[in-house]
Design a protein around this motif. Structure first.
Motif, PDB file in Angstrom:
ATOM      1  N   UNK A   7       0.847  -1.197   0.000  1.00  0.00           N
ATOM      2  CA  UNK A   7       0.000   0.000   0.000  1.00  0.00           C
ATOM      3  C   UNK A   7       0.881   1.247   0.000  1.00  0.00           C
ATOM      4  N   UNK A   8       1.367   1.644  -1.190  1.00  0.00           N
ATOM      5  CA  UNK A   8       2.217   2.839  -1.254  1.00  0.00           C
ATOM      6  C   UNK A   8       1.535   4.038  -0.594  1.00  0.00           C
ATOM      7  N   UNK A   9       2.329   4.804   0.131  1.00  0.00           N
ATOM      8  CA  UNK A   9       1.796   5.960   0.841  1.00  0.00           C
ATOM      9  C   UNK A   9       1.250   5.638   2.217  1.00  0.00           C
ATOM     10  N   UNK A  10       1.341   4.379   2.612  1.00  0.00           N
ATOM     11  CA  UNK A  10       0.841   3.956   3.916  1.00  0.00           C
ATOM     12  C   UNK A  10       1.538   4.735   5.027  1.00  0.00           C
ATOM     13  N   UNK A  11       0.754   5.233   5.957  1.00  0.00           N
ATOM     14  CA  UNK A  11       1.294   5.921   7.122  1.00  0.00           C
ATOM     15  C   UNK A  11       1.180   5.041   8.350  1.00  0.00           C
ATOM     16  N   UNK A  12       2.016   5.314   9.331  1.00  0.00           N
ATOM     17  CA  UNK A  12       2.015   4.558  10.574  1.00  0.00           C
ATOM     18  C   UNK A  12       1.881   5.495  11.757  1.00  0.00           C
ATOM     19  N   UNK A  13       0.990   5.170  12.669  1.00  0.00           N
ATOM     20  CA  UNK A  13       0.912   5.851  13.952  1.00  0.00           C
ATOM     21  C   UNK A  13       1.625   4.941  14.934  1.00  0.00           C
ATOM     22  N   UNK A  14       2.752   5.411  15.431  1.00  0.00           N
ATOM     23  CA  UNK A  14       3.574   4.650  16.368  1.00  0.00           C
ATOM     24  C   UNK A  14       3.191   5.052  17.784  1.00  0.00           C
ATOM     25  N   UNK A  15       2.606   4.116  18.510  1.00  0.00           N
ATOM     26  CA  UNK A  15       2.227   4.368  19.891  1.00  0.00           C
ATOM     27  C   UNK A  15       3.414   4.008  20.790  1.00  0.00           C
ATOM     28  N   UNK A  16       4.111   5.019  21.237  1.00  0.00           N
ATOM     29  CA  UNK A  16       5.289   4.820  22.084  1.00  0.00           C
ATOM     30  C   UNK A  16       4.857   4.598  23.523  1.00  0.00           C
ATOM     31  N   UNK A  17       5.392   3.548  24.116  1.00  0.00           N
ATOM     32  CA  UNK A  17       5.010   3.172  25.469  1.00  0.00           C
ATOM     33  C   UNK A  17       6.245   2.732  26.240  1.00  0.00           C
ATOM     34  N   UNK A  18       6.230   2.966  27.530  1.00  0.00           N
ATOM     35  CA  UNK A  18       7.324   2.487  28.369  1.00  0.00           C
ATOM     36  C   UNK A  18       7.137   0.997  28.632  1.00  0.00           C
ATOM     37  N   UNK A  19       8.220   0.337  28.962  1.00  0.00           N
ATOM     38  CA  UNK A  19       8.168  -1.086  29.296  1.00  0.00           C
ATOM     39  C   UNK A  19       7.222  -1.308  30.474  1.00  0.00           C
ATOM     40  N   UNK A  20       7.303  -0.444  31.469  1.00  0.00           N
ATOM     41  CA  UNK A  20       6.495  -0.591  32.675  1.00  0.00           C
ATOM     42  C   UNK A  20       5.004  -0.507  32.370  1.00  0.00           C
ATOM     43  N   UNK A  21       4.614   0.485  31.570  1.00  0.00           N
ATOM     44  CA  UNK A  21       3.199   0.635  31.227  1.00  0.00           C
ATOM     45  C   UNK A  21       2.735  -0.525  30.344  1.00  0.00           C
ATOM     46  N   UNK A  22       3.580  -0.969  29.436  1.00  0.00           N
ATOM     47  CA  UNK A  22       3.244  -2.120  28.602  1.00  0.00           C
ATOM     48  C   UNK A  22       3.003  -3.356  29.465  1.00  0.00           C
ATOM     49  N   UNK A  23       3.905  -3.624  30.393  1.00  0.00           N
ATOM     50  CA  UNK A  23       3.744  -4.776  31.287  1.00  0.00           C
ATOM     51  C   UNK A  23       2.444  -4.680  32.071  1.00  0.00           C
TER      52      UNK A  23
END
Length: 160
Positions: free
Chosen positions: A86-102
């Motif tokens: 899908x040319x032109x595809x954009x990504x929203x990167x949800x940045x999270x800390x290890x602690x919050x992910x756990x």
């Protein structure tokens, strides 16, 4: 996109609804063998993800009118495969800390295929997309509304 527990599904569903686009849950397209591995606490390999990425790429192509796909896309090579579909595809990167992910993964453990024991493998595999073209970085600790507002403005070309 992002590691487990960052909120991909929740934000993806909200974004698709707000834009009137199709929503695709990437986890729903894993092969049964991959799901079994994850449930057993075994991290997926590039080979495990290959067919999954092909399937997701085909799903992106099937919805030319607009689609939001929630998937980890942890490595640049994975993102490039999706961009090729899908040319032109954009990504929203949800940045999270290890602690919050756990914490988040532990809270949903009874209802999700991904165990807490695999969180560290996700962080180990993550190749940050922050410097890539077509990527919006959003703090996963923000409220869903704040995340949605940022993603909508970006998707509509109003800036990041």
């Amino acid at each position: 996109m992002g590691v487990a527990g960052c909120g991909k599904s929740s934000l993806g569903q909200a974004l698709a609804e707000a834009l009137g686009w199709v929503y695709i849950e990437g986890d729903a397209h894993h092969a049964p063998a991959s799901i079994a591995k994850m449930r057993a606490g075994i991290a997926l390999t590039d080979a495990d993800r290959s067919g999954w990425l092909d399937t997701l790429g085909a799903e992106l192509v099937r919805h030319p009118q607009g689609v939001v796909l929630a998937c980890s896309a942890l490595k640049r090579a994975y993102r490039e495969r999706l961009r090729a579909a899908r040319p032109g595809l954009g990504f929203v990167f949800l940045e999270i800390t290890r602690e919050l992910s756990l914490q988040r993964v532990a809270e949903r453990a009874a209802d999700h295929l991904f165990p807490v024991s695999l969180v560290d493998s996700q962080f180990a595999a993550l190749e940050s997309p922050v410097d890539e073209v077509g990527v919006l970085s959003v703090d996963a600790a923000l409220s869903r509304g704040e995340q949605l507002n940022q993603a909508l403005a970006w998707a509509k070309g109003e800036g990041a």
